[in-house]
Write a protein that holds these residues in place. Sequence first.
Motif, PDB file in Angstrom:
ATOM      1  N   ARG A  19       0.818  -1.217   0.000  1.00 35.91           N
ATOM      2  CA  ARG A  19       0.000   0.000   0.000  1.00 35.91           C
ATOM      3  C   ARG A  19       0.849   1.264   0.000  1.00 35.91           C
ATOM      4  N   LEU A  20       2.126   1.126   0.367  1.00 40.09           N
ATOM      5  CA  LEU A  20       3.022   2.284   0.455  1.00 40.09           C
ATOM      6  C   LEU A  20       3.840   2.531  -0.814  1.00 40.09           C
ATOM      7  N   LEU A  21       3.716   1.660  -1.804  1.00 47.31           N
ATOM      8  CA  LEU A  21       4.562   1.754  -2.996  1.00 47.31           C
ATOM      9  C   LEU A  21       4.442   3.082  -3.728  1.00 47.31           C
ATOM     10  N   ASP A  22       3.234   3.610  -3.833  1.00 48.92           N
ATOM     11  CA  ASP A  22       3.043   4.865  -4.555  1.00 48.92           C
ATOM     12  C   ASP A  22       3.172   6.082  -3.650  1.00 48.92           C
ATOM     13  N   GLU A  23       3.250   5.860  -2.337  1.00 49.73           N
ATOM     14  CA  GLU A  23       3.372   6.962  -1.382  1.00 49.73           C
ATOM     15  C   GLU A  23       4.824   7.309  -1.075  1.00 49.73           C
ATOM     16  N   LEU A  24       5.639   6.288  -0.895  1.00 46.22           N
ATOM     17  CA  LEU A  24       7.002   6.504  -0.415  1.00 46.22           C
ATOM     18  C   LEU A  24       8.002   6.689  -1.545  1.00 46.22           C
ATOM     19  N   GLU A  25       8.935   7.618  -1.320  1.00 52.18           N
ATOM     20  CA  GLU A  25      10.026   7.848  -2.251  1.00 52.18           C
ATOM     21  C   GLU A  25      11.348   7.680  -1.524  1.00 52.18           C
ATOM     22  N   VAL A  26      12.336   7.217  -2.265  1.00 44.91           N
ATOM     23  CA  VAL A  26      13.694   7.135  -1.735  1.00 44.91           C
ATOM     24  C   VAL A  26      14.612   7.919  -2.671  1.00 44.91           C
ATOM     25  N   ASN A  27      15.616   8.537  -2.082  1.00 48.03           N
ATOM     26  CA  ASN A  27      16.556   9.344  -2.861  1.00 48.03           C
ATOM     27  C   ASN A  27      17.919   8.695  -2.968  1.00 48.03           C
TER      28      ASN A  27
END
Length: 117
Positions: A19-27
């Motif tokens: 459920r977090l795939l489209d919410e979370l970003e990594v840099n």
Amino acid sequence: MKLSRVQELLKATVLCNDRLLDELEVNAACGSDLMSDVLAFVKDQGMLLTGLVNAQAIRTAEMMDMRCVVFVRGKLPGPSVVDLAAEKDIVVMSTPYSMFTACGTLYAGGLVGGTIH
């Protein structure tokens, strides 16, 4: 980079917190099988790539504020490891790629390594 893009690039299976795939970003990301090295030298990483499939990988990610752990070489953690990650809102994936290929694929896709101290 959104975690959904990480999943796509690595042809990864999501084991928890999809459920977090489209919410979370990594840099940034790091790859290591030695959690002591991650704790000692890594800073500001959003994602850990590792072949270590035990709770120590999840605990290390939690302590380092990482949002995602990707297990390389097709490795799959046991249910207790997945449950721990689910509880901590850490996305867990498994990729068939080796550590080298996974890191290179992410780099080529625009994700960089982070600061090492």
